[in-house]
Design a protein around this motif. Structure first.
Motif, PDB file in Angstrom:
ATOM      1  N   GLU A  55      31.364  -4.946 -18.382  1.00  0.00           N
ATOM      2  CA  GLU A  55      31.598  -5.869 -19.492  1.00  0.00           C
ATOM      3  C   GLU A  55      33.071  -6.260 -19.594  1.00  0.00           C
ATOM      4  OE1 GLU A  55      28.514  -5.305 -22.970  1.00  0.00           O
ATOM      5  OE2 GLU A  55      29.380  -3.371 -22.440  1.00  0.00           O
ATOM      6  N   MET A  56      33.950  -5.345 -19.212  1.00  0.00           N
ATOM      7  CA  MET A  56      35.381  -5.659 -19.198  1.00  0.00           C
ATOM      8  C   MET A  56      35.657  -6.820 -18.241  1.00  0.00           C
ATOM      9  SD  MET A  56      38.569  -3.131 -18.190  1.00  0.00           S
ATOM     10  CE  MET A  56      37.940  -2.845 -16.520  1.00  0.00           C
ATOM     11  N   LEU A  57      35.059  -6.784 -17.049  1.00  0.00           N
ATOM     12  CA  LEU A  57      35.303  -7.841 -16.072  1.00  0.00           C
ATOM     13  C   LEU A  57      34.556  -9.121 -16.428  1.00  0.00           C
ATOM     14  CD1 LEU A  57      35.408  -5.899 -12.695  1.00  0.00           C
ATOM     15  CD2 LEU A  57      37.298  -6.829 -14.026  1.00  0.00           C
ATOM     16  N   ILE A  58      33.416  -9.013 -17.089  1.00  0.00           N
ATOM     17  CA  ILE A  58      32.748 -10.216 -17.595  1.00  0.00           C
ATOM     18  C   ILE A  58      33.651 -10.920 -18.599  1.00  0.00           C
ATOM     19  CG2 ILE A  58      30.834 -11.032 -19.044  1.00  0.00           C
ATOM     20  CD1 ILE A  58      29.047  -8.979 -17.678  1.00  0.00           C
ATOM     21  N   SER A 234      22.020 -13.793 -15.116  1.00  0.00           N
ATOM     22  CA  SER A 234      21.972 -12.825 -14.021  1.00  0.00           C
ATOM     23  C   SER A 234      22.753 -13.338 -12.820  1.00  0.00           C
ATOM     24  CB  SER A 234      20.520 -12.535 -13.610  1.00  0.00           C
ATOM     25  OG  SER A 234      19.903 -13.694 -13.077  1.00  0.00           O
ATOM     26  N   THR A 235      23.160 -12.397 -11.971  1.00  0.00           N
ATOM     27  CA  THR A 235      23.852 -12.721 -10.725  1.00  0.00           C
ATOM     28  C   THR A 235      23.113 -12.064  -9.570  1.00  0.00           C
ATOM     29  OG1 THR A 235      25.321 -10.824 -11.087  1.00  0.00           O
ATOM     30  CG2 THR A 235      26.127 -12.985 -11.775  1.00  0.00           C
ATOM     31  N   ALA A 236      23.307 -12.629  -8.369  1.00  0.00           N
ATOM     32  CA  ALA A 236      22.576 -12.115  -7.208  1.00  0.00           C
ATOM     33  C   ALA A 236      22.939 -10.669  -6.917  1.00  0.00           C
ATOM     34  CB  ALA A 236      22.861 -12.996  -5.990  1.00  0.00           C
ATOM     35  N   GLY A 237      24.219 -10.342  -7.033  1.00  0.00           N
ATOM     36  CA  GLY A 237      24.671  -8.977  -6.800  1.00  0.00           C
ATOM     37  C   GLY A 237      25.141  -8.322  -8.075  1.00  0.00           C
ATOM     38  N   ASP A 238      25.681  -7.115  -7.921  1.00  0.00           N
ATOM     39  CA  ASP A 238      26.112  -6.365  -9.104  1.00  0.00           C
ATOM     40  C   ASP A 238      27.439  -5.659  -8.819  1.00  0.00           C
ATOM     41  OD1 ASP A 238      25.684  -5.688 -11.764  1.00  0.00           O
ATOM     42  OD2 ASP A 238      24.600  -3.846 -11.294  1.00  0.00           O
ATOM     43  N   SER A 239      28.336  -6.367  -8.131  1.00  0.00           N
ATOM     44  CA  SER A 239      29.652  -5.830  -7.808  1.00  0.00           C
ATOM     45  C   SER A 239      30.676  -6.348  -8.812  1.00  0.00           C
ATOM     46  CB  SER A 239      30.055  -6.271  -6.401  1.00  0.00           C
ATOM     47  OG  SER A 239      30.245  -7.693  -6.381  1.00  0.00           O
ATOM     48  N   ALA A 245      32.214 -13.351 -11.812  1.00  0.00           N
ATOM     49  CA  ALA A 245      31.445 -14.594 -11.723  1.00  0.00           C
ATOM     50  C   ALA A 245      30.535 -14.758 -12.933  1.00  0.00           C
ATOM     51  CB  ALA A 245      30.625 -14.610 -10.429  1.00  0.00           C
ATOM     52  N   ALA A 246      29.938 -13.652 -13.388  1.00  0.00           N
ATOM     53  CA  ALA A 246      29.066 -13.707 -14.567  1.00  0.00           C
ATOM     54  C   ALA A 246      29.847 -14.146 -15.793  1.00  0.00           C
ATOM     55  CB  ALA A 246      28.425 -12.337 -14.815  1.00  0.00           C
ATOM     56  N   GLY A 247      31.088 -13.665 -15.938  1.00  0.00           N
ATOM     57  CA  GLY A 247      31.909 -14.071 -17.073  1.00  0.00           C
ATOM     58  C   GLY A 247      32.224 -15.550 -17.044  1.00  0.00           C
TER      59      GLY A 247
END
Length: 319
Positions: A55-58, A234-239, A245-247
């Motif tokens: 969530e920090m990076l989002i 949602s995003t394709a990956g979870d890195s 990118a989600a943010g």
């Protein structure tokens, strides 16, 4: 201060109006001329609810999208180099601002929306979003490489989603560390420039099936709508790169919605619990990793939450 530097100052003020979990504003910037280095601020990470910094990076990704968008208003183009850097795990992006073309109407509308966007935790009008809004926000998410799964009132799976939200919140309510973390970021101190003031938490729902987050410090109760639109990003990956990118996708969606006078509130607890996050992905048959659950609808504009000053930009108040 030269022209470029004054533009960067305006851009940073706009960027800092990005939403963040509990209004933690977990970003740091270093400014060198027309170049900005954006880092996550680990001191503002929710260590219990967000141990991996997702969530920090989002939140930092939302800051980054605001910077890109605000730059276009000043006829600048943001040239962005995003994660990763193995020698600096908190580095989010390096942004160089270069002269660009005059912004088109869509770019101007998004940049103006930065100043108007607020999170709304009050009841919405009891209706789903209009079709033109739905198309716009779907395209906004896809434009940033993410997907937006809409959950409309007529879908049976909506009850499953709401059940997972309530389950996650019930588990968090029994967790002393989670309660302490929430209490630390919901405040009555009028002098703070972060956190969510208690008067902006919104009322508690009088129906536990309402699609809203229940804060322990909420005052009063209200009847919430039943037919607002829910959306899962949602995003394709979870890195870490996917979280940034989600943010960016989240903020693009929010600004696009704002141009239609649509507000959003967030139900993040269901994604902070690994079990309910997994179950949400299964319930909606998502191909990617769910990064954000929000409710979208029509409501009056709400007061903005406070913001910290960032280097090169004066303190200001955004929501």
């Amino acid at each position: 201060m030269d022209v470029v530097d004054s533009r960067v100052e305006r851009i940073l003020r706009a960027a800092a109006s990005a939403p963040s979990v509990y209004n933690t504003q977990p970003w740091q910037v270093d400014v060198t001329g027309s170049t900005v280095t954006l880092r996550a601020d680990a001191a503002r990470q929710l260590r219990h609810s967000d141990p991996h910094g997702r969530e920090m990076l989002i939140s930092c990704g939302a800051f980054l999208f605001n910077a890109r968008t605000a730059a276009r208003r000043d006829s600048l183009t943001a040239v962005v180099k995003v994660l990763p850097d193995p020698d600096d795990e908190l580095l989010v992006a390096e942004i160089a601002f270069e002269p660009g073309p005059v912004p088109d109407m869509d770019e101007l509308e998004l940049s103006v929306a930065i100043e108007r966007r607020t999170t709304s935790r009050v009841p919405f009008d009891d209706q789903p979003l209009f079709t033109d809004v739905l198309m716009s926000i779907l395209q906004a998410a896809q434009g940033e490489g993410a997907e937006l799964r809409l959950v409309q009132p007529s879908e049976p799976v909506r009850e499953d989603v709401l059940g997972l939200v309530r389950r996650a919140e019930a588990l968090a309510a029994e967790d002393p560390a989670a309660r302490a973390e929430e209490a630390a970021w919901t405040t009555t101190d009028p002098g703070r420039d972060d956190g969510v003031p208690q008067d902006l938490l919104g009322p508690a729902a009088d129906d536990e099936r309402a699609p809203v987050r229940q804060f322990h410090a909420s005052t009063g109760k209200a009847q919430f709508e039943e037919r607002s639109t829910l959306a899962v990003l949602s995003t394709a990956g979870d890195s870490a790169r996917d979280w940034v990118a989600a943010g960016q996708a989240l903020q693009h969606v929010l600004l696009a919605a704002t141009t239609y006078f649509v507000h959003a509130s967030f139900a993040t607890t269901v994604l902070e619990n690994p079990t309910t996050r997994h179950d949400l992905r299964q319930a909606l048959s998502l191909d990617g990793a769910p990064q954000m659950l929000m409710r979208l609808g029509y409501s009056s504009a709400q007061k903005r939450t406070p913001r910290r000053a960032v280097p090169g930009a004066a303190a200001h108040d955004r929501g």
